[in-house]
Design a protein around this motif. Structure first.
Motif, short mmCIF file in Angstrom:
data_model
loop_
_atom_site.label_atom_id
_atom_site.label_comp_id
_atom_site.label_asym_id
_atom_site.label_seq_id
_atom_site.Cartn_x
_atom_site.Cartn_y
_atom_site.Cartn_z
N UNK A 61 102.39 -97.44 -57.63
CA UNK A 61 102.67 -96.74 -58.66
C UNK A 61 102.09 -95.19 -58.46
N UNK A 62 100.78 -95.38 -58.29
CA UNK A 62 99.88 -94.28 -58.26
C UNK A 62 100.03 -93.54 -56.97
N UNK A 63 100.28 -94.35 -55.83
CA UNK A 63 100.57 -93.63 -54.58
C UNK A 63 102.07 -92.81 -54.68
N UNK A 64 102.99 -93.24 -55.00
CA UNK A 64 104.26 -92.54 -55.40
C UNK A 64 104.13 -91.40 -56.23
N UNK A 65 103.09 -91.77 -57.59
CA UNK A 65 103.23 -90.66 -58.25
C UNK A 65 102.56 -89.51 -57.85
N UNK A 66 101.43 -89.57 -57.01
CA UNK A 66 100.73 -88.52 -56.23
C UNK A 66 101.59 -87.54 -55.57
N UNK A 67 102.88 -88.38 -54.70
CA UNK A 67 103.52 -87.67 -53.75
C UNK A 67 104.60 -86.81 -54.63
N UNK A 78 110.19 -96.71 -65.98
CA UNK A 78 110.17 -95.42 -65.86
C UNK A 78 108.98 -94.66 -66.15
N UNK A 79 108.62 -93.74 -65.46
CA UNK A 79 107.34 -92.95 -65.55
C UNK A 79 107.65 -91.51 -65.19
N UNK A 80 107.36 -90.62 -66.04
CA UNK A 80 107.50 -89.15 -65.77
C UNK A 80 106.06 -88.67 -65.58
N UNK A 81 106.00 -87.94 -64.30
CA UNK A 81 104.84 -87.25 -63.91
C UNK A 81 104.44 -86.23 -64.80
N UNK A 82 103.51 -85.97 -65.65
CA UNK A 82 103.18 -84.88 -66.26
C UNK A 82 101.91 -84.06 -65.85
N UNK A 83 101.39 -84.78 -65.00
CA UNK A 83 100.04 -84.15 -64.73
C UNK A 83 99.51 -84.70 -63.23
N UNK A 84 98.85 -83.85 -62.58
CA UNK A 84 98.32 -84.52 -61.13
C UNK A 84 97.21 -85.57 -61.43
N UNK A 85 97.36 -86.26 -60.25
CA UNK A 85 96.30 -87.49 -60.22
C UNK A 85 95.14 -87.14 -59.91
#
Length: 83
Positions: free
Chosen positions: A26-32, A76-83
């Motif tokens: 999840x972290x890897x995908x959100x970063x991209x 379902x996760x919405x990216x709202x800020x950079x990691x």
């Protein structure tokens, strides 16, 4: 917003993996992804029901919800800020 109305930008299948893989993937995908995009994570590890919402809270991402179907969880996760 109903979960059935969500159109994810990215769908990532981690079925067959167990903690900590769903979180690290999840972290890897959100970063991209770009801010505002939505990830649908598909997993069969029941630990994700608690782990993914907790990860979202810790990292500041928006957890939109989940449903279970045929032993698989769709989160379902919405990216709202950079990691």
């Amino acid at each position: 917003m109903e979960l059935s109305d969500i159109k994810p930008d990215v769908v990532h299948d981690v079925v067959g993996t167990f903690c900590p893989v769903p979180i690290s993937e999840t972290a890897k995908m959100i970063r991209q992804m770009k801010i505002g995009q939505i990830l649908e994570l598909i997993a069969d590890d029941p630990g994700v029901v608690e782990d993914i919402p907790a990860w979202c809270k810790t990292t500041g991402q928006e957890f939109l919800g989940l449903y279970e179907e045929d032993g698989e969880y769709h989160l379902f996760i919405k990216k709202v800020k950079e990691l």
